[in-house]
Scaffold this motif. Structure first.
Motif: not given
Length: 87
Positions: A22, A24, A29, A52, A56
């Protein structure tokens, strides 16, 4: 949610079934998925997508370039996350 794919899959992706990364940046994301997204690994993908979306919710990019296989469970995780994002 935006989904992308590329024709070549790195050899090590086959050994990383269901793993996600992940990233960001600002209001976006990015989830990078690896290996097989099948019944055994789709829950990990959905959990990553849900986190996520919670962090976001404006833009979530799903990078499928390193995915070697996806079945209906993997597709179901993507569809469920898309529905969660649009709710």
């Amino acid at each position: 949610m935006v989904m992308t794919t590329a024709p070549s899959v790195p050899k090590d992706a086959w050994d990383r079934n269901g793993e996600t990364a992940h990233v960001e940046v600002e209001n976006r994301s990015t989830i990078v998925a690896y290996g097989a997204l099948d019944h055994a690994h789709s829950a990990k993908l959905y959990a990553s997508l849900s986190r996520a979306i919670a962090r976001s919710p404006h833009v979530v990019l799903v990078d499928l370039a390193n995915v070697s296989f996806i079945d209906t469970a993997g597709l179901g995780a993507l569809v469920s996350a898309d529905r969660q994002l649009r709710a």
